[in-house]
Design a protein around this motif. Structure first.
Motif, PDB file in Angstrom:
ATOM      1  N   THR A  15      39.293  59.275  34.772  1.00  0.00           N
ATOM      2  CA  THR A  15      39.704  57.912  36.003  1.00  0.00           C
ATOM      3  C   THR A  15      38.784  56.617  35.334  1.00  0.00           C
ATOM      4  O   THR A  15      37.854  56.719  35.423  1.00  0.00           O
ATOM      5  CB  THR A  15      38.218  58.179  37.224  1.00  0.00           C
ATOM      6  N   ALA A  16      39.712  56.146  34.613  1.00  0.00           N
ATOM      7  CA  ALA A  16      39.324  54.851  33.546  1.00  0.00           C
ATOM      8  C   ALA A  16      38.270  54.275  33.893  1.00  0.00           C
ATOM      9  O   ALA A  16      37.705  53.463  33.458  1.00  0.00           O
ATOM     10  CB  ALA A  16      40.450  54.552  32.657  1.00  0.00           C
ATOM     11  N   ALA A  17      38.428  53.797  35.237  1.00  0.00           N
ATOM     12  CA  ALA A  17      37.923  52.873  35.881  1.00  0.00           C
ATOM     13  C   ALA A  17      36.940  53.765  35.826  1.00  0.00           C
ATOM     14  O   ALA A  17      35.603  52.224  35.897  1.00  0.00           O
ATOM     15  CB  ALA A  17      38.356  52.767  37.622  1.00  0.00           C
ATOM     16  N   HIS A 188      31.213  62.333  31.499  1.00  0.00           N
ATOM     17  CA  HIS A 188      31.084  60.798  31.362  1.00  0.00           C
ATOM     18  C   HIS A 188      31.626  60.346  29.708  1.00  0.00           C
ATOM     19  O   HIS A 188      31.209  60.853  28.840  1.00  0.00           O
ATOM     20  CB  HIS A 188      29.120  59.795  31.370  1.00  0.00           C
ATOM     21  N   GLY A 189      32.630  59.353  29.863  1.00  0.00           N
ATOM     22  CA  GLY A 189      32.788  58.539  28.503  1.00  0.00           C
ATOM     23  C   GLY A 189      33.186  57.694  28.339  1.00  0.00           C
ATOM     24  O   GLY A 189      32.199  56.426  28.920  1.00  0.00           O
ATOM     25  N   ALA A 190      34.014  56.885  27.283  1.00  0.00           N
ATOM     26  CA  ALA A 190      33.834  55.031  27.161  1.00  0.00           C
ATOM     27  C   ALA A 190      34.071  54.707  29.005  1.00  0.00           C
ATOM     28  O   ALA A 190      35.005  55.434  29.952  1.00  0.00           O
ATOM     29  CB  ALA A 190      35.313  54.945  25.999  1.00  0.00           C
ATOM     30  N   GLY A 191      33.525  53.303  29.222  1.00  0.00           N
ATOM     31  CA  GLY A 191      33.374  52.878  30.036  1.00  0.00           C
ATOM     32  C   GLY A 191      32.828  53.217  31.494  1.00  0.00           C
ATOM     33  O   GLY A 191      32.309  52.908  32.230  1.00  0.00           O
ATOM     34  N   SER A 303      37.321  47.245  37.525  1.00  0.00           N
ATOM     35  CA  SER A 303      36.143  46.683  37.649  1.00  0.00           C
ATOM     36  C   SER A 303      35.907  46.605  38.845  1.00  0.00           C
ATOM     37  O   SER A 303      34.305  45.721  39.819  1.00  0.00           O
ATOM     38  CB  SER A 303      35.320  45.815  36.770  1.00  0.00           C
ATOM     39  N   PHE A 304      36.747  46.195  39.624  1.00  0.00           N
ATOM     40  CA  PHE A 304      36.565  46.182  41.012  1.00  0.00           C
ATOM     41  C   PHE A 304      35.793  46.869  42.128  1.00  0.00           C
ATOM     42  O   PHE A 304      34.701  45.821  42.421  1.00  0.00           O
ATOM     43  CB  PHE A 304      38.447  46.244  41.946  1.00  0.00           C
ATOM     44  N   ARG A 462      35.030  37.234  34.288  1.00  0.00           N
ATOM     45  CA  ARG A 462      35.238  38.072  35.360  1.00  0.00           C
ATOM     46  C   ARG A 462      34.103  37.813  36.525  1.00  0.00           C
ATOM     47  O   ARG A 462      34.453  38.010  37.361  1.00  0.00           O
ATOM     48  CB  ARG A 462      35.751  39.399  34.329  1.00  0.00           C
ATOM     49  N   ARG A 463      32.852  38.467  35.383  1.00  0.00           N
ATOM     50  CA  ARG A 463      31.691  38.284  36.537  1.00  0.00           C
ATOM     51  C   ARG A 463      31.337  36.971  36.895  1.00  0.00           C
ATOM     52  O   ARG A 463      30.936  36.345  37.931  1.00  0.00           O
ATOM     53  CB  ARG A 463      30.823  39.273  35.701  1.00  0.00           C
TER      54      ARG A 463
END
Length: 495
Positions: A15-17, A188-191, A303-304, A462-463
């Protein structure tokens, strides 16, 4: 991706998000799922189509970054839910303590207590019972040993951070003693915000490779590990505080993604009167041009939901305004929100979007936008910015929230500019900027200096858009720097 020998295989499901990976372990026609996401229904359908019977579903720890899908798997398949014996789950499950085993076809899965990321954290060794020696072929490391890093230890509160950091040091050394060829399969990984420092783009590795390259394993002294690995941790997303209690209680079983109701402008108006918040998921510039007054501008990307979780209380009812194609956007938005528990208060989406709202005679708002070079000119040249970047007034019966007919995208009403940097960590800082991480901004709006126009900046706009929408909803004059970011602004100042 499949790996394994004979009838055994391990399949990552990323789940890349959220930067997380779940795993499907199969042996013959039996299967086991590790750390599933709540929206695990495609995986379940795939297993059914392949004739796989899911016998177990395991969690390595009480997750802080998403709601576990363990109960979804059990409801759909009858699988046994298993997890750390010290997790304190309130629902029926099989508690696994050090050395406890379950069997899956020709495999044995053995619990290995590895506290650190959380106090109850447990890794799971995969032992090939067919070898006769039962050597581990893989280890599901959850949030302990990551590829190129380790799980952060501060998510249980400051009072326990050092204790858990020391436990993490010992757990990592224990995992490093496994045979070199043992596959390392972290959750857990990148992102993911659950790691200490940067992780590599690779999702899996081997114990041997991690011994050679993982900084968390290269620090030989425990005190040095604790001192160095606790430095510079960014604030965890605000919604993390809510995930642990919800996972211990057991998330509600959905049985599939909920339908998002289509609402008329009148129904949205009624929902707003009852305290709902509009989350506008369109592109940042479309949002700035015209949106429902008081909306949160949070464009729909990976990132929503995480950004919703940073600034919106979990119990706040939500109404969505979606980009085209609406059906696809609704599906993605709902999946992201249900992963972190925001589905329970989803009222629906505005049918027909902003145009239908406008046609109903209701007011719209707008927010000024700029790029980083304009910020530099505004600060250096007395606050007069280029009219070419002006946001036009919104056509309609009324306009609110900072748009001025014919106005240039410069300081509003002659107010001095205050740059507001909302990055998680302002390094290097923007000269003269006020640095407030986005996750802290809702609680600090009332304390912002008066008599300023705030120009919000972040890494890439974005932020900054989310922050600008929060300030505009509070009635403050604001410009969102939607093109470029703080690093670009620092370079502008150095010219």
């Amino acid at each position: 991706m499949r790996s394994g020998t004979g009838g055994n295989a391990i399949e990552p499901v990323t789940t890349a998000a959220l930067g997380d990976t779940s795993y499907l372990l199969t042996s013959g026609d039996e299967a086991l799922v590790v750390d599933p996401q709540r929206d695990c229904w495609p995986l379940l359908a795939s297993c059914e189509a392949r004739g796989l019977r899911i016998r177990y579903v395991l969690d390595t720890h009480v997750h802080n970054d998403y709601l576990s899908g363990a109960l979804e798997v059990r409801a759909a398949t009858g699988a046994t839910v298993a997890g750390p014996a010290r997790a304190g789950y309130d629902f029926d499950h099989l508690p696994l303590a050090e050395g406890d085993e379950i069997t899956l076809g020709g495999l044995c899965v053995q619990a290995l207590e590895t506290p650190g990321h959380t106090a109850e954290h447990t890794a799971y060794l995969v032992l090939d019972g067919g070898s006769g020696e039962e050597l581990p072929t893989a280890v599901f490391t959850g949030g302990s040993l990551l590829v190129g890093s380790a799980g952060r230890t501060d998510l249980s509160g400051a009072a326990r951070t050092e204790q858990l950091a020391r436990a993490q040091y010992r757990s990592l050394r224990r995992l490093a003693q496994l045979p070199s060829g043992t596959r390392v399969l972290p959750t857990h990984g990148a992102g993911s915000s659950c790691s200490i420092g940067a992780v590599t783009g690779e999702r899996t590795s081997t114990v041997g490779d991690q011994r050679l390259a993982n900084p968390a394993l290269l620090i030989a002294d425990e005190d040095a590990f604790v001192a160095t690995r606790m430095l510079g941790l960014p604030p965890a997303p605000a919604y993390y505080r809510q995930m642990g209690p919800l996972n211990r209680a057991g998330p509600a079983v959905l049985g599939g993604p909920p339908e998002l109701l289509a609402l008329t402008p009148q129904e949205v108006q009624l929902a707003l009167g009852r305290g709902a918040l509009v989350v506008d998921a369109r592109d940042r510039r479309a949002f700035a041009d015209a949106h429902l007054p008081g909306s949160l501008g949070d464009e729909l990307d990976g990132s929503f939901a995480a950004l919703v979780g940073e600034v919106v209380p979990l119990d706040r009812p939500l109404v969505l305004v979606l980009p085209e194609p609406v059906a696809d956007a609704a599906r993605e938005a709902v999946l992201q929100l249900l992963r972190i528990g925001y589905d329970a208060r989803l009222v629906g989406q505005l049918d027909g979007g902003v145009e239908r709202w406008r046609a109903s005679g209701r007011p719209l708002a707008a927010i000024r936008t700029a790029d980083v070079s304009e910020v530099r000119r505004a600060l250096a040249g007395g606050g007069v910015a280029s009219p070419a970047l002006a946001r036009p007034a919104v056509a309609g019966p009324a306009v609110a929230g900072g748009a001025v007919a014919g106005g240039a995208a410069g300081p509003q009403g002659g107010l001095p500019v205050q740059v507001l940097d909302v990055r998680p960590a302002a390094d290097p800082p923007v000269p003269g900027a006020l640095a407030i991480p986005l996750t802290e901004l809702p609680g600090r709006i009332d304390g912002l200096p008066p008599g300023r126009e705030f120009w919000t900046v972040c890494g890439r706009g974005r932020r900054a858009t989310v922050a600008a929408s929060l300030l505009a909803a509070a009635g403050l004059p604001v410009t969102a720097v939607v093109s470029g970011g703080a690093q670009d602004l620092v370079r502008e100042f150095r010219r």
